[in-house]
Scaffold this motif. Structure first.
Motif, PDB file in Angstrom:
ATOM      1  N   ASN A  18      11.393 -30.167  -6.255  1.00 12.53           N
ATOM      2  CA  ASN A  18      12.639 -29.403  -6.219  1.00 12.53           C
ATOM      3  C   ASN A  18      12.797 -28.591  -4.935  1.00 12.53           C
ATOM      4  OD1 ASN A  18      15.044 -29.092  -7.714  1.00 12.53           O
ATOM      5  ND2 ASN A  18      14.473 -27.004  -8.307  1.00 12.53           N
ATOM      6  N   VAL A  19      12.317 -29.150  -3.824  1.00 14.33           N
ATOM      7  CA  VAL A  19      12.429 -28.474  -2.526  1.00 14.33           C
ATOM      8  C   VAL A  19      12.694 -29.507  -1.426  1.00 14.33           C
ATOM      9  CG1 VAL A  19      10.883 -26.572  -3.152  1.00 14.33           C
ATOM     10  CG2 VAL A  19       9.953 -28.624  -2.064  1.00 14.33           C
ATOM     11  N   PHE A  20      13.086 -29.009  -0.252  1.00 13.34           N
ATOM     12  CA  PHE A  20      13.162 -29.828   0.955  1.00 13.34           C
ATOM     13  C   PHE A  20      11.807 -29.701   1.661  1.00 13.34           C
ATOM     14  CE2 PHE A  20      17.625 -29.038   0.129  1.00 13.34           C
ATOM     15  CZ  PHE A  20      18.231 -30.245   0.460  1.00 13.34           C
ATOM     16  N   PRO A  21      10.961 -30.720   1.628  1.00 17.09           N
ATOM     17  CA  PRO A  21       9.612 -30.609   2.196  1.00 17.09           C
ATOM     18  C   PRO A  21       9.588 -30.183   3.660  1.00 17.09           C
ATOM     19  CG  PRO A  21       9.819 -32.603   0.891  1.00 17.09           C
ATOM     20  CD  PRO A  21      11.194 -32.034   1.011  1.00 17.09           C
ATOM     21  N   HIS A  22      10.562 -30.644   4.446  1.00 21.14           N
ATOM     22  CA  HIS A  22      10.564 -30.326   5.873  1.00 21.14           C
ATOM     23  C   HIS A  22      10.971 -28.876   6.160  1.00 21.14           C
ATOM     24  CE1 HIS A  22       9.724 -34.428   7.008  1.00 21.14           C
ATOM     25  NE2 HIS A  22      10.785 -34.868   6.333  1.00 21.14           N
ATOM     26  N   HIS A  23      11.462 -28.197   5.127  1.00 23.95           N
ATOM     27  CA  HIS A  23      11.850 -26.799   5.321  1.00 23.95           C
ATOM     28  C   HIS A  23      10.659 -25.939   5.712  1.00 23.95           C
ATOM     29  CE1 HIS A  23      14.092 -23.119   4.966  1.00 23.95           C
ATOM     30  NE2 HIS A  23      13.305 -22.658   4.005  1.00 23.95           N
ATOM     31  N   ALA A  24       9.472 -26.335   5.254  1.00 25.34           N
ATOM     32  CA  ALA A  24       8.254 -25.568   5.550  1.00 25.34           C
ATOM     33  C   ALA A  24       7.513 -26.083   6.780  1.00 25.34           C
ATOM     34  CB  ALA A  24       7.321 -25.606   4.342  1.00 25.34           C
ATOM     35  N   SER A  25       8.093 -27.074   7.474  1.00 22.45           N
ATOM     36  CA  SER A  25       7.433 -27.632   8.648  1.00 22.45           C
ATOM     37  C   SER A  25       7.424 -26.623   9.795  1.00 22.45           C
ATOM     38  CB  SER A  25       8.144 -28.910   9.099  1.00 22.45           C
ATOM     39  OG  SER A  25       7.656 -29.347  10.354  1.00 22.45           O
ATOM     40  N   ARG A  26       6.244 -26.246  10.228  1.00 19.02           N
ATOM     41  CA  ARG A  26       6.133 -25.266  11.311  1.00 19.02           C
ATOM     42  C   ARG A  26       6.665 -25.839  12.632  1.00 19.02           C
ATOM     43  NH1 ARG A  26       3.855 -20.501  12.249  1.00 19.02           N
ATOM     44  NH2 ARG A  26       3.049 -20.018  14.324  1.00 19.02           N
ATOM     45  N   THR A  27       6.389 -27.122  12.848  1.00 19.51           N
ATOM     46  CA  THR A  27       6.849 -27.765  14.091  1.00 19.51           C
ATOM     47  C   THR A  27       8.370 -27.775  14.172  1.00 19.51           C
ATOM     48  OG1 THR A  27       4.897 -29.191  14.164  1.00 19.51           O
ATOM     49  CG2 THR A  27       6.802 -29.876  15.466  1.00 19.51           C
ATOM     50  N   LEU A  28       9.023 -28.220  13.092  1.00 22.38           N
ATOM     51  CA  LEU A  28      10.486 -28.249  13.091  1.00 22.38           C
ATOM     52  C   LEU A  28      11.067 -26.838  13.171  1.00 22.38           C
ATOM     53  CD1 LEU A  28      11.381 -31.011  10.473  1.00 22.38           C
ATOM     54  CD2 LEU A  28      11.292 -31.174  12.966  1.00 22.38           C
ATOM     55  N   GLU A  29      10.391 -25.883  12.544  1.00 27.61           N
ATOM     56  CA  GLU A  29      10.876 -24.507  12.571  1.00 27.61           C
ATOM     57  C   GLU A  29      10.866 -23.945  13.989  1.00 27.61           C
ATOM     58  OE1 GLU A  29      12.344 -20.860  11.067  1.00 27.61           O
ATOM     59  OE2 GLU A  29      12.309 -22.910  10.279  1.00 27.61           O
ATOM     60  N   ILE A  30       9.799 -24.252  14.728  1.00 32.70           N
ATOM     61  CA  ILE A  30       9.683 -23.729  16.099  1.00 32.70           C
ATOM     62  C   ILE A  30      10.601 -24.486  17.056  1.00 32.70           C
ATOM     63  CG2 ILE A  30       8.139 -23.473  18.071  1.00 32.70           C
ATOM     64  CD1 ILE A  30       5.869 -22.982  16.082  1.00 32.70           C
TER      65      ILE A  30
END
Length: 263
Positions: free
Chosen positions: A57-69
């Motif tokens: 029930n989440v977007f897995p890539h939301h927690a991606s540190r690489t994508l976040e930075i």
């Protein structure tokens, strides 16, 4: 006497109606139509579900540190960096003669990047569609809105248009800059850079569940509209004044006018 641009690269100016219809309104309205069609036809939800994990029930890539930075934090370097560089060069043109012929292009580029972010940030307070991960269907808390405009700033979704997609599409200013400079290669390279940056940053935010596809397309529409308006004075001839001639033809006409004693 017919004159040419100091660098002899200035393009023949566009007719006012041709530019307004072809660049300002047609392209902007086409992007708006695409954004609305994507939303109304359910493509937004289809694309969002590609990146949503129904089991957790989440977007897995939301927690991606690489994508976040890379896709969230550093993305604003693009419009801010271009705006600062262009504005700095425009100011420096006061002391550097080589930059003076490009002063208008530089200011228009800087203003497009800066003003675009301001406009997008303000529009978010008046539209209703929130971020995908805020919707109850994607593990959030908010119901899907039944209207485009928010009833009040408090009810705004805070996500349309996408600021990060807009940061990428701000580089569409390079398309108009190359056109105003009379450099076709710069113009089309600038278009490719703007589209690639906008699409790339959009994909990152969509994958993170932070934006719907339609919200990123709205950013493209806003940025194109702003850029086309700010470059209008550089690309459209005023009244019945003859268009400036670029390249060797312009230089030849200038010399011929002087030789013939043209007024």
């Amino acid at each position: 006497m017919v004159t040419s641009h100091p660098n002899n690269h200035w393009p023949v100016a566009e007719r006012r109606d041709t530019y307004l219809i072809g660049q300002v309104f047609s392209v902007t309205l086409l992007l708006v139509f695409c954004a609305q069609a994507v939303n109304l036809w359910g493509v937004d939800l289809i694309v969002a579900r590609w990146f949503f994990d129904a089991r957790t029930n989440v977007f897995p890539h939301h927690a991606s540190r690489t994508l976040e930075i890379l896709g969230h934090r550093l993305v604003l370097v693009a419009p801010v960096g271009v705006a600062i560089a262009a504005a700095g060069a425009a100011v420096a043109s006061r002391w550097l003669p080589a930059l003076r012929p490009w002063r208008g292009v530089l200011w228009a580029t800087a203003l497009t990047c800066a003003l675009g972010q301001v406009v997008i940030a303000q529009l978010k307070h008046y539209t209703a569609l929130p971020r995908p991960y805020d919707l109850s269907m994607f593990g959030g808390y908010a119901p899907y809105p039944d209207r485009f405009w928010a009833v009040s700033r408090r009810d705004a979704g805070g996500a349309l248009p996408s600021g990060h997609a807009g940061a990428g599409y701000a580089l569409l200013s390079l398309y108009f800059a190359g056109w105003a400079a009379g450099r076709p290669a710069w113009r089309w390279t600038g278009l490719a850079i703007g589209l690639a940056a906008g699409a790339g940053f959009s994909l990152v935010r969509i994958a993170q569940g932070a934006h719907f596809l339609s919200q990123t397309l709205w950013s493209a529409a806003v940025m194109w509209f702003i850029a086309s308006l700010l470059f209008y004075p550089l690309l459209v001839r005023s009244g019945s004044r003859p268009a400036r001639q670029g390249g060797k033809a312009g230089a030849y006409m200038a010399r011929a006018g002087a030789a013939n004693g043209a007024p």
